[in-house]
Motif scaffolding. Structure first.
Motif, PDB file in Angstrom:
ATOM      1  N   THR A   1      -6.734   0.551  -1.107  1.00  9.58           N
ATOM      2  CA  THR A   1      -7.457  -0.747  -0.773  1.00  9.58           C
ATOM      3  C   THR A   1      -7.154  -0.919   0.857  1.00  9.58           C
ATOM      4  O   THR A   1      -8.544  -1.193   1.329  1.00  9.58           O
ATOM      5  N   ARG A   2      -6.495  -0.476   1.570  1.00 11.16           N
ATOM      6  CA  ARG A   2      -6.321  -0.599   2.809  1.00 11.16           C
ATOM      7  C   ARG A   2      -7.468   0.050   3.637  1.00 11.16           C
ATOM      8  O   ARG A   2      -8.185  -0.191   4.441  1.00 11.16           O
ATOM      9  N   ARG A   3      -7.562   1.518   2.901  1.00 10.56           N
ATOM     10  CA  ARG A   3      -8.501   2.455   3.546  1.00 10.56           C
ATOM     11  C   ARG A   3      -9.941   1.948   3.190  1.00 10.56           C
ATOM     12  O   ARG A   3     -10.800   2.002   4.124  1.00 10.56           O
TER      13      ARG A   3
ATOM     14  N   LYS B   1     -12.739   0.569   6.091  1.00  7.68           N
ATOM     15  CA  LYS B   1     -13.839   1.029   6.467  1.00  7.68           C
ATOM     16  C   LYS B   1     -14.885  -0.066   6.323  1.00  7.68           C
ATOM     17  O   LYS B   1     -15.953  -0.027   7.020  1.00  7.68           O
ATOM     18  N   MET B   2     -14.693  -0.911   5.618  1.00  7.70           N
ATOM     19  CA  MET B   2     -15.576  -1.999   5.681  1.00  7.70           C
ATOM     20  C   MET B   2     -15.796  -2.793   6.841  1.00  7.70           C
ATOM     21  O   MET B   2     -16.848  -3.123   7.261  1.00  7.70           O
ATOM     22  N   VAL B   3     -14.660  -3.057   7.406  1.00 10.22           N
ATOM     23  CA  VAL B   3     -14.557  -3.563   8.738  1.00 10.22           C
ATOM     24  C   VAL B   3     -15.265  -2.870  10.069  1.00 10.22           C
ATOM     25  O   VAL B   3     -15.919  -3.552  10.639  1.00 10.22           O
ATOM     26  N   ASN B   4     -15.146  -1.531   9.925  1.00 14.45           N
ATOM     27  CA  ASN B   4     -15.822  -0.816  10.741  1.00 14.45           C
ATOM     28  C   ASN B   4     -17.426  -1.063  10.681  1.00 14.45           C
ATOM     29  O   ASN B   4     -18.120  -0.475  11.575  1.00 14.45           O
TER      30      ASN B   4
ATOM     31  N   TYR C   1     -12.624  -6.636  -5.092  1.00 14.13           N
ATOM     32  CA  TYR C   1     -11.504  -7.934  -5.058  1.00 14.13           C
ATOM     33  C   TYR C   1     -10.565  -7.456  -4.372  1.00 14.13           C
ATOM     34  O   TYR C   1     -10.059  -8.513  -3.477  1.00 14.13           O
ATOM     35  N   LYS C   2      -9.922  -6.467  -4.433  1.00  9.96           N
ATOM     36  CA  LYS C   2      -8.607  -5.959  -3.756  1.00  9.96           C
ATOM     37  C   LYS C   2      -8.918  -6.007  -2.228  1.00  9.96           C
ATOM     38  O   LYS C   2      -8.213  -6.337  -1.254  1.00  9.96           O
ATOM     39  N   ALA C   3     -10.064  -5.543  -1.802  1.00  7.16           N
ATOM     40  CA  ALA C   3     -10.598  -5.495  -0.385  1.00  7.16           C
ATOM     41  C   ALA C   3     -10.589  -6.750   0.128  1.00  7.16           C
ATOM     42  O   ALA C   3     -10.372  -7.145   1.275  1.00  7.16           O
TER      43      ALA C   3
ATOM     44  N   PRO D   1      -7.007  -0.580  -7.473  1.00  6.81           N
ATOM     45  CA  PRO D   1      -6.730   0.425  -6.526  1.00  6.81           C
ATOM     46  C   PRO D   1      -5.469   0.145  -5.751  1.00  6.81           C
ATOM     47  O   PRO D   1      -4.832  -1.139  -5.667  1.00  6.81           O
ATOM     48  N   ASP D   2      -4.369   1.324  -5.519  1.00  5.73           N
ATOM     49  CA  ASP D   2      -2.995   1.016  -4.903  1.00  5.73           C
ATOM     50  C   ASP D   2      -3.431   0.347  -3.462  1.00  5.73           C
ATOM     51  O   ASP D   2      -4.501   0.450  -2.926  1.00  5.73           O
ATOM     52  N   PRO D   3      -2.371  -0.225  -2.969  1.00  5.75           N
ATOM     53  CA  PRO D   3      -2.603  -0.729  -1.409  1.00  5.75           C
ATOM     54  C   PRO D   3      -2.918   0.344  -0.373  1.00  5.75           C
ATOM     55  O   PRO D   3      -3.868  -0.233   0.346  1.00  5.75           O
ATOM     56  N   ALA D   4      -2.772   1.524  -0.705  1.00  4.64           N
ATOM     57  CA  ALA D   4      -3.122   2.616   0.437  1.00  4.64           C
ATOM     58  C   ALA D   4      -4.527   2.598   0.144  1.00  4.64           C
ATOM     59  O   ALA D   4      -5.302   2.645   1.303  1.00  4.64           O
TER      60      ALA D   4
END
Lengths: 106, 267, 212
Positions: free
Chosen positions: C30-32, C36-39, B158-160, C25-28
């Motif tokens: 989530t970003r990671r 990774k999903m984008v890659n 969800y967050k992603a 998850p915290d923002p960091a």
């Protein structure tokens, strides 16, 4: 090998409100595929709707009608349980008949 | 004496003349109502039902043992809770990726083949996946979107998805929000759904799969996401990829409460 | 049914523990996870095209979740980077041919990737009509951006207007950091020469944009 039509017939007083969805490519014969070749004509030429066996609509169609066409009509003098039958014939000689019973209106 | 009906407009007008009440002031609204009542997409529901119960694939079994989250073969309400975590694959999955799983594991199809055929060419008779996704979602018609985020992976997904919705990239500098972040916007004449509003996101999640008039086939959420990335000038979104599931999780959760009504109708 | 029960019983305790401890998850993190999903979620006919998914510094700043406000420093940084990116045509002439600009403004195609192929045409379309009203009376125009009808009539044809218009098309973020408008010149979607034609289309009194 054609796909079934979807026919709804609902009574409104003594008139059946009939709505028909058909699945058909309705190719005009003027489109080209990705190789530049003309896609042959393939369309419904004739549609007959009958009410308890009696023809109420006999239509001649042309390429002008879109893919997956819709046909709506109203049939007078109908009662709940009456049979509505729809037959289409296309330019390749394929034929399809589906039918439904008129449902009582709400 | 045969009637010559000139075109769909003719039959539509025939209808208009007799069945539309006096307040037909807005022809666009009348047209939309007509399309909603008689949507060619409905023809694919039967097709999907047949495919679901038919014994298919190298293993010659149906999809009745496929678990969409509520137990094998239980379809009512299943799509309203997707995407969700599945212990057997240890992944969060949407409806389409779950269908891929079952078509591969139960029916023995090859994954690459299922994915390659998932999105049909416009003007074709549609793909098996499109018919199946529509049939299964239609079994939840009238029910409310009800995604929960209880599992750790569901919360990550969800967050992603939220992060990705706002993520800008490419030569267009577009993220989803550039087009879907405001009310009453349109690109040319295509209305843009306002997805950062409750009403907008509920509209989105309740009307897919949908009949895409211009393509003459049923389209799914996976297709819709792919098409967005296409026109954003970004690379091709892979079918059933994590990005697609993350975005779907985000949108579906945001759209909780929306009443399923498929097939939708898009231009 | 029995199998499912057994499976759940076997997993029972750890699953319950996980459910009980589920956190956002915290923002960091989530970003990671998301990066990774984008890659892993995209394909392209050539590896170079995958770079379109990479974010430059400004895009990262401008991707705030939930439409959160930019800080003053962030806005200034984005504007500074944008201004530094602006390149002018070698001739120095910023006003081109409005007829070519007219064509470009109505062209929404070019450079898209589908079924393993890149859509390569003679030139990329300007995409303007997708979001902006242009000549009066045109119906098939978007409203994501402000109307440009009468642009030249309102502003005139001075050198400073030509320069401002050129720069806004080349990189709108020099004036409006993180605007929804693509940085058409800076990202390479359009060439400086193409932009001069679009400038002409907007400010030339003969252009349809400025007709009544």
């Amino acid at each position: 090998m054609s796909e079934p039509m979807k026919i709804r017939a609902t009574l409104q007083g003594d008139v059946a409100d009939v709505r028909i969805l058909m699945m058909h490519p309705m190719e005009t014969g003027q489109r080209k595929n990705s190789k530049g070749e003309l896609i042959p004509m393939h369309f419904i030429k004739n549609v007959v709707v009958s009410h308890n066996g009696k023809t109420v609509l006999d239509a001649e169609w042309t390429q002008a009608i879109s893919r997956n066409p819709f046909l709506g009509l109203r049939v007078k003098g109908a009662k709940a349980g009456d049979k509505i039958s729809v037959t289409w014939i296309d330019n390749k000689g394929d034929k399809r008949t589906d039918e439904t019973a008129v449902a009582a209106g709400s | 004496m045969p009637n010559l009906l000139g075109g769909i407009a003719a039959s539509a007008l025939l209808f208009l003349a007799v069945s539309v009440p006096a307040q037909a002031a807005d022809p666009l609204a009348v047209g939309r109502q007509m399309l909603a009542e008689d949507n060619p997409g409905e023809l694919w529901i039967e097709k999907g039902k047949t495919l679901f119960y038919e014994k298919r694939g190298p293993r010659g079994v149906s999809l009745e043992q496929c678990d969409f989250g509520m137990g094998p073969g239980k379809l009512e309400g299943a799509s309203t809770r997707l995407p969700r975590y599945f212990p057997d694959t240890d992944k969060v999955q949407d409806l389409e990726s779950r269908l891929v799983t079952c078509m591969v594991q139960l029916q023995g199809f090859k994954r690459e083949d299922v994915i390659r055929r998932a999105i049909s060419p416009g003007g074709s008779s549609g793909s098996d996946m499109e018919a199946l996704a529509l049939y299964i979602t239609s079994r939840s018609n009238g029910m409310k979107m009800n995604v929960s985020l209880n599992h750790q992976k569901e919360r990550e997904m969800y967050k992603a998805g939220e992060y990705l919705f706002f993520r800008r990239s490419g030569q267009t500098d577009f993220g989803c929000v550039q087009c879907h972040g405001d009310a009453n916007k349109r690109i040319r004449l295509q209305d843009l759904i306002h997805m950062t509003s409750k009403q907008g996101v509920q509209e989105v999640v309740s009307t897919w799969p949908a009949y895409r008039g211009a393509h003459y086939v049923v389209r799914t959420m996976q297709w819709r996401l792919y098409d967005c990335f296409w026109q954003m000038r970004l690379p091709e979104l892979a079918y059933a990829s994590d990005v697609s599931i993350a975005l779907t999780t985000y949108l579906h959760y945001q759209g909780n409460g929306a009443v399923t009504r498929v097939p939708g109708f898009k231009r | 049914m029995k199998k499912t029960w057994f499976k759940w019983a076997a997993l029972g305790v750890p699953v319950l523990v996980i459910a009980g401890c589920a956190t956002y998850p915290d923002p960091a993190t989530t970003r990671r996870v998301a990066e990774k999903m984008v890659n892993e979620s995209f394909t392209a006919p050539a590896p170079a095209l995958l770079k379109r998914l990479a974010q430059d510094k400004s895009q990262q700043i401008c991707s705030k979740i939930g439409g959160a406000q930019l800080t003053q420093e962030e806005a200034a940084e984005v504007a500074r980077l944008a201004r530094a990116s602006i390149k002018y045509p070698p001739s120095g002439k910023l006003v081109g041919d409005w007829k070519r600009g007219d064509k470009l403004a109505h062209d929404g195609a070019g450079d898209r990737i589908q079924r393993g192929r890149l859509e390569k045409r003679k030139e990329n379309g300007g995409l303007c009509q997708n979001c902006h009203a242009l000549a009066p009376g045109e119906i098939n125009v978007g409203n994501v951006g402000p109307s440009l009808t009468g642009y030249g009539l309102q502003r005139g044809t001075s050198d400073s207007i030509a320069k401002l218009t050129y720069e806004r098309i080349y990189n709108a973020w020099a004036y409006s950091p993180c605007s929804n408008m693509p940085r058409l010149g800076a990202t390479g979607h359009l060439t400086p020469e193409q932009i001069t034609h679009m400038v002409a289309y907007l400010i030339d009194p003969q252009s349809p944009v400025n007709k009544k």
